[in-house]
Enzyme design. Structure first.
Site, PDB file in Angstrom:
ATOM      1  CE  LYS A   8     -56.633  52.428  71.456  1.00 47.02           C
ATOM      2  NZ  LYS A   8     -55.320  51.647  71.182  1.00 47.02           N
ATOM      3  CB  SER A  26     -53.051  52.243  74.300  1.00 49.32           C
ATOM      4  OG  SER A  26     -53.267  51.735  72.890  1.00 49.32           O
ATOM      5  CB  SER A  31     -52.365  48.813  71.916  1.00 52.09           C
ATOM      6  OG  SER A  31     -51.413  49.728  72.679  1.00 52.09           O
TER       7      SER A  31
HETATM    8  N1  GLN Z   1     -47.013  49.545  75.057  1.00 52.27           N
HETATM    9  C1  GLN Z   1     -46.942  50.084  73.867  1.00 52.27           C
HETATM   10  C2  GLN Z   1     -46.473  51.707  74.362  1.00 52.27           C
HETATM   11  O1  GLN Z   1     -46.575  51.900  75.218  1.00 52.27           O
HETATM   12  C3  GLN Z   1     -47.974  49.903  72.886  1.00 52.27           C
HETATM   13  C4  GLN Z   1     -48.650  51.016  72.340  1.00 52.27           C
HETATM   14  C5  GLN Z   1     -49.536  50.645  71.409  1.00 52.27           C
HETATM   15  O2  GLN Z   1     -49.554  49.576  70.838  1.00 52.27           O
HETATM   16  N2  GLN Z   1     -50.448  51.646  71.042  1.00 52.27           N
HETATM   17  O3  GLN Z   1     -46.251  52.406  73.316  1.00 52.27           O
END
Ligand code: GLN
Length: 486
Positions: free
Chosen positions: A74, A149, A173
């Site tokens: 990532k 994400s 995420s």
């Molecule tokens: N959906 C969560 C957010 O919007 C998850 C983000 C993550 O785990 N990096 O922050």
């Protein structure tokens, strides 16, 4: 699309040991896959470097499980010499001078980095639509999200472009996109894997995670990644374990729990039925399956608590993105540092990031701290205390990883006025408590996959993976996954 890369690491390893393929064959196959990517999964590539590394590997031994195998990371993992932007305009052109520990440990195990994957900007978001390169779509239906994400990592592993991709998980995420993409997504116990070189989002919840094609692969990857790192003072000094042994020896604990209120709230009949079938199959196998009444008020508190704490931490963690240390200079002629920074941040961040910084800044204002930040800290404590009570008598929490098909792109809304569904945020429990948590495929509805999630006590990563291995065999045996979705 690819010849080898759609196989798990286990299969590729066998081919390498037997000399039927070379690491270079695998890298070339991975590159072919990247060039044919249908989902907008990639930020930057390092093909020449990957080819050169592959050529240097002349032999792979039986015990070198990961050696010679391509992987992706990532774009919020620092990679030496490879542009790393966390899919944000404010970091365009930034080339780190060092590798994140997670990346260097995979390299040390002989793995070969081939490319960086797209993400929601700075890892904030769950849709895979907010990065500076645009939307990353679901491999099974281009009109739907793959989730975020870690969208590019999920889409790439799912498309058979690489058998491993690193991700990061602050709320869900890795584990939510894994559910939408029929991959295995794991987040380790907080502190089990060094976060050195991973761009911080909300430090108290950030965890290195990854996507693989099966649970056994995940256990080998965890073994390679885990362990104390003197560059990350929050990394645990507990002894490293050979996590694959838990999976290979079927070493599981026996009490599996679910939340009664969650079961009662699932609207999607296919997901509900697959979940019940799985719980039933586990009890047939000799597991004790137990209902738990987790307080509804705490479930409703998940989203606001997560938003306040994660926005507060991210506002502070990202204060260094001022356009001076990293990234492009803003257009125009600023006269002061404050003007320069304002211009850089105004043009460098998307609206979503700005909104989150506003929430973070607001809740940290001294006038608001007691009412917002401190209250959210207390709510987090109550959520975790209740989970620890759960874990006093039950070994695993097993929940669906998503509760509907992956949303259509045009269904997404940026409005934050509607009451959020607690089911959409339930995996954040794993981050509040720092627990190890695994998503793996459970079923398919109208050609779209959904997953199941297993969460365990801190540092029982091995047991979580091992139950995952058991579920993997049940799911295949019951034919819950009817066919490989194309
Ligand atoms: N959906 C969560 C957010 O919007 C998850 C983000 C993550 O785990 N990096 O922050």
């Amino acid at each position: 699309m690819t010849k080898w890369m759609n196989k798990p690491i286990s299969a590729l390893h066998d081919l390498l040991v037997k000399g039927k393929v070379t690491p270079l064959d695998l890298v070339e196959d991975c590159i072919r896959g990247i060039e044919k990517d249908r989902c907008n999964s990639f930020e930057a590539t390092c093909f020449d470097k990957a080819r050169a590394e592959a050529k240097r590997i002349t032999q792979v031994k039986e015990e070198e499980y990961l050696k010679g195998i391509p992987f992706l990371a990532k774009d919020n993992f620092s990679t030496k010499g490879v542009e790393t932007t966390a899919s944000s305009r404010i970091l365009e052109g930034y080339v780190p001078l060092y590798d994140a520990t997670a990346v260097s440990r995979l390299r040390r195990a002989g793995m070969i980095l081939v490319a960086k994957t797209t993400m929601d900007e700075l890892a904030m978001g769950g849709t895979g639509t907010t990065g500076h390169k645009g939307v990353t779509t679901n491999p099974y239906d281009a009109t739907r999200i793959v989730g975020g994400s870690s969208c590019g990592s999920a889409a790439a592993v799912s498309q058979g472009i690489a058998p491993l991709a690193l991700g990061s998980d602050t709320g869900d995420s890795v584990r939510k996109p894994a559910s939408y993409s029929q991959t295995v997504g794991f987040k380790a116990t907080w502190g089990r894997i060094s976060r050195f070189g991973l761009f911080p989002f909300a430090t108290s919840m950030d965890a290195v995670g990854f996507f693989t094609r099966n649970v056994k692969d995940a256990s080998y990857v965890l073994t390679a990644l885990s362990g104390r790192d003197k560059m990350d003072m929050s990394s645990s000094s507990r002894k490293r374990e050979r996590y694959q042994n838990y999976v290979l020896e079927h070493r599981t604990l026996k009490r599996v729990g679910y939340f009664r209120h969650v079961l009662d709230s699932i609207q999607d009949e296919t997901i509900r039925k697959s979940y019940l079938d799985l719980l039933h199959a586990l009890s047939e196998k000799g597991y004790e399956v137990l209902a738990y009444d987790y307080p509804e008020a705490l479930l409703d508190a998940l989203y606001p608590t997560y938003m306040i704490l994660s926005c507060a931490e991210s506002t502070s963690n990202n204060a260094n993105l001022d356009g001076i240390r990293f990234g492009p200079r803003p257009d125009g002629t600023p006269q002061t540092y404050a003007q320069y920074m304002t211009m850089a941040r105004t043009s460098g961040f998307s609206d979503m990031i700005k909104r989150r910084f506003v929430i973070g800044g607001f809740s940290l204002l001294s006038a608001n701290q007691e009412e917002m930040f401190n209250r959210a800290q207390k709510a987090r404590r109550m959520i975790v205390d209740e989970m620890n009570r759960f874990f006093d008598s039950i070994d695993y929490l097993v929940l669906p990883a998503s509760y509907s098909k992956p949303p259509h792109l045009d269904e997404l809304t940026t409005a934050w006025s509607t009451k959020p569904d607690f089911l959409d945020n339930i995996l954040t429990i794993g981050n509040f408590g720092g627990y190890p948590s695994l998503t793996l495929p459970l079923g398919v509805e109208d050609g779209l996959p959904f997953g199941i999630n297993v969460t365990g006590r801190n540092f029982e990563d091995g047991y979580v993976l091992s139950l995952g291995g058991e579920i993997e065999s049940i799911v295949q045996r019951c034919d819950i996954i009817a066919q490989e979705v194309k």
